[in-house]
Design a protein around this motif. Structure first.
Motif, PDB file in Angstrom:
ATOM      1  N   GLY A 163       0.808  -1.206   0.000  1.00  0.00           N
ATOM      2  CA  GLY A 163       0.000   0.000   0.000  1.00  0.00           C
ATOM      3  C   GLY A 163       0.845   1.261   0.000  1.00  0.00           C
ATOM      4  O   GLY A 163       0.611   2.189  -0.786  1.00  0.00           O
ATOM      5  N   LEU A 164       1.850   1.307   0.865  1.00  0.00           N
ATOM      6  CA  LEU A 164       2.738   2.465   0.905  1.00  0.00           C
ATOM      7  C   LEU A 164       3.569   2.574  -0.377  1.00  0.00           C
ATOM      8  O   LEU A 164       3.882   3.681  -0.829  1.00  0.00           O
ATOM      9  N   SER A 165       3.932   1.438  -0.960  1.00  0.00           N
ATOM     10  CA  SER A 165       4.677   1.460  -2.224  1.00  0.00           C
ATOM     11  C   SER A 165       3.864   2.136  -3.310  1.00  0.00           C
ATOM     12  O   SER A 165       4.390   2.929  -4.098  1.00  0.00           O
ATOM     13  N   LEU A 166       2.567   1.853  -3.363  1.00  0.00           N
ATOM     14  CA  LEU A 166       1.716   2.486  -4.359  1.00  0.00           C
ATOM     15  C   LEU A 166       1.606   3.983  -4.104  1.00  0.00           C
ATOM     16  O   LEU A 166       1.631   4.783  -5.045  1.00  0.00           O
ATOM     17  N   VAL A 204      -5.744   1.858  -0.924  1.00  0.00           N
ATOM     18  CA  VAL A 204      -5.205   3.098  -1.484  1.00  0.00           C
ATOM     19  C   VAL A 204      -6.308   3.942  -2.119  1.00  0.00           C
ATOM     20  O   VAL A 204      -6.309   5.183  -2.004  1.00  0.00           O
ATOM     21  N   VAL A 205      -7.264   3.300  -2.793  1.00  0.00           N
ATOM     22  CA  VAL A 205      -8.303   4.065  -3.486  1.00  0.00           C
ATOM     23  C   VAL A 205      -9.260   4.752  -2.525  1.00  0.00           C
ATOM     24  O   VAL A 205     -10.080   5.567  -2.955  1.00  0.00           O
ATOM     25  N   LEU A 206      -9.172   4.473  -1.225  1.00  0.00           N
ATOM     26  CA  LEU A 206     -10.019   5.179  -0.259  1.00  0.00           C
ATOM     27  C   LEU A 206      -9.716   6.664  -0.244  1.00  0.00           C
ATOM     28  O   LEU A 206     -10.597   7.495  -0.002  1.00  0.00           O
ATOM     29  N   GLY A 207      -8.439   7.012  -0.501  1.00  0.00           N
ATOM     30  CA  GLY A 207      -8.051   8.408  -0.600  1.00  0.00           C
ATOM     31  C   GLY A 207      -8.011   9.128   0.734  1.00  0.00           C
ATOM     32  O   GLY A 207      -8.430   8.597   1.774  1.00  0.00           O
ATOM     33  N   GLY A 208      -7.459  10.340   0.713  1.00  0.00           N
ATOM     34  CA  GLY A 208      -7.377  11.164   1.905  1.00  0.00           C
ATOM     35  C   GLY A 208      -6.473  10.562   2.968  1.00  0.00           C
ATOM     36  O   GLY A 208      -5.417   9.985   2.682  1.00  0.00           O
TER      37      GLY A 208
END
Length: 567
Positions: free
Chosen positions: A392-395, A515-519
């Protein structure tokens, strides 16, 4: 195999000394020492050397496979990228704006792609952009399947080297076929098959590289394997720069597996631990002797390898000064049948049957045993949580508007200090404290990142928090391989490691959805995963300076003895 019984030697005469079951009487020379039975760790420490010239060469050759896993895993970054685009001449009145960030609102025919990728070839953008993420999820799903399959096969009849040979061959075939995909559907299919084979590369290479290493150096050596993975990512970026067309890139990255298969694997040895648990003691002893010789040491006569669970099975029938001895390599059931054949032997004789039993194990054996079952559950949960944060952090870090090739190289290089620091502290702090520390380090910075807004100077603060978060989690990800491998005995090690790897792949599948959750929500989820993972790690045992056990019974016996001694 059925040994000849003493009662069957009557046709050869009545002189018992002519029976092949009775060795010729030899007088031992004065000062001769008795046989010394040692397990592999003891033999490495006492005679062969824990990490000498042989282990260094074997480690480097085997760990090159990690670069292959990086190729097949990260090639999607370049093959499925969204290339540059430009407005067509004469399309000024069509609404095409060169300053826009995407082309979704432009009229068809008013713009064109500048570059080659699957996105450009099959129109994987705007409403179909989810298909790019679907390919990534399918690939990691294949890795999850392959990790379980090859984790079992490498513990059973294929062995570590045999499994690594098979997965490299399959990677070559499926990776090359991906380059010739006629449609998106075939592309997804071949990426799934490539994932199934790729899932077995890392775990087979890791176990094969670390099992011949002594306990004092095993942690550092195991941690160092991930330098090859990060180097593979950096090298892939350079290859992608030279071969920007996605089909050519798949061909080149896949043929690297063929090069490894032909020019590297023939010089890699099978694990002596696998030979030992499979009852092939002579092959294991041959490798141990080679290790000692290559390291400038000497393996004395009379030193014998033994597993850590028990002495060979024996059946003394009756006391007598005359004894017979038969040794067979067989399964447990066959050994029991052989023992029954000796029940009617003349009671004046004593016959001892020793069986070198080929030990096998599976994931079911891990689950049946309470000690390993608890360890497996903890390892699965921690690997899953770690993978969600790491990928997740990589993305989040990669999605910067910078040069793609340079960004990938910098991200790969940034992980290396984490590997070095954890390797330095591994044998000082121990596996357990370091696992907890790196998980909480990452979780703390992720939580800090969730508290700041992505505007102005705080945007830079959030980026730094993300980098420090992935720094800590890269160290955890690296550490978990050696820690998980040490938690389980040889007979089920790859099966357990494969299960933990499957959990990590599931985390990789779910990471893009976070990741797509955003913010601030992704950082908050990553922080929660890191902190909870550290709590679960509290319940794992410490494995620093502990032997690599060969069997489940041997591990249980020695662990229970250690616990009772402390009490």
């Amino acid at each position: 195999m059925r040994a000849t019984l003493p009662s069957e030697s009557k046709d050869r005469g009545t002189d018992p000394s002519r029976s092949p079951l009775i060795p010729a009487t030899e007088k031992k020379p004065a000062g001769a020492s008795a046989s010394e039975k040692l397990c592999i760790d003891e033999m490495l420490q006492k005679y062969c050397g824990e990490f000498g010239r042989w282990q260094l060469k074997h480690f480097i050759l085997t760990s090159l496979a990690w670069a292959l896993e990086a190729f097949h895993t990260m090639v999607i970054i370049f093959a499925d990228r969204e290339p540059e685009w430009q407005c067509l001449d004469g399309a000024a009145g069509s609404g095409c704006d060169p300053a826009a960030k995407n082309v979704c609102r432009f009229e068809p025919g008013s713009w064109k792609w500048v570059g080659d990728s699957t996105v450009a070839e099959w129109g994987l953008f705007c409403g179909d952009k989810f298909k790019v993420g679907l390919v990534q999820a399918v690939f990691f799903g294949g890795c999850m399947i392959g990790a379980g399959i090859f984790g079992h096969l490498s513990d059973s009849f294929l062995g570590r080297k045999g499994s690594l040979t098979v997965v490299c061959a399959l990677n070559t075939v499926f990776g090359t076929l991906t380059a010739f995909s006629p449609s998106y559907s075939f592309y997804v299919l071949f990426r799934l098959l490539t994932g199934c084979s790729t899932g077995g590369v890392g775990l087979c290479a890791f176990v094969l590289a670390t099992e011949p290493v002594g306990p004092k150096m095993r942690g550092t050596v195991g941690m160092s394997t991930f330098y090859f993975f990060s180097s593979g990512i950096a090298l892939l970026s350079a290859i992608a720069y030279i071969f920007p067309a996605w089909r050519n890139l798949y061909i080149v990255s896949s043929l690297s597996s063929l090069v490894f298969l032909v020019f590297v694997l023939p010089f890699v040895s099978e694990s002596p631990r696998w030979y030992l648990v499979r009852g092939r003691k002579s092959e294991a002893m041959k490798i141990m002797s080679t290790i000692a010789t290559s390291n400038g040491n000497h393996l004395p006569q009379g030193v014998i390898l033994t597993m850590d669970n028990q002495e060979p099975l024996s059946l003394p029938l009756s006391p007598s000064s005359l004894s017979y001895h038969v040794s067979v390599t067989t399964t447990t059931d066959t050994c029991m049948k052989e023992q029954h054949l000796f029940k009617d032997i003349n009671p004046l004789n004593k016959l001892q049957l020793s069986c070198q039993v080929a030990m096998t194990g599976s994931l079911l054996d891990v689950i049946r045993t309470p000690m390993t079952r608890a360890r497996l559950v903890l390892a699965v949960v921690i690997n899953f949580l770690c993978s969600v944060v790491y990928y997740g952090l990589s993305l989040n870090v990669v999605n910067l508007e910078t040069n793609l090739y340079l960004t990938v190289i910098l991200n790969a290089v940034a992980e290396m200090p984490a590997f070095m620091i954890t390797a330095m502290l591994l044998d000082r702090w121990g596996r357990k404290p370091l696992t907890i520390g790196t998980l909480w380090f990452s979780g703390a910075f992720c939580f800090a990142g969730s508290l700041v807004n992505n505007v102005g100077v705080w945007k830079g603060v959030r980026v730094v928090c993300g980098i420090l978060g992935i720094f800590g989690m890269a160290g955890t990800y690296n550490l978990l391989f050696i820690y998980t491998a040490e938690l389980f005995p040889t007979v089920v090690r790859n099966a357990a490691l494969g299960c933990a790897t499957q959990a990590a792949q599931m985390g990789a599948i779910l990471a893009p959805l976070v990741v797509v959750l955003g913010g601030s929500l992704p950082f908050l989820v990553f922080a929660l995963c890191g902190i909870v993972g550290g709590v679960f790690a509290f319940y794992l045992p410490e494995t620093l300076n502990q032997p690599l056990y060969d069997t489940l019974t041997g591990m249980e016996a020695k662990e229970n003895t250690a616990i009772s001694t402390k009490v």
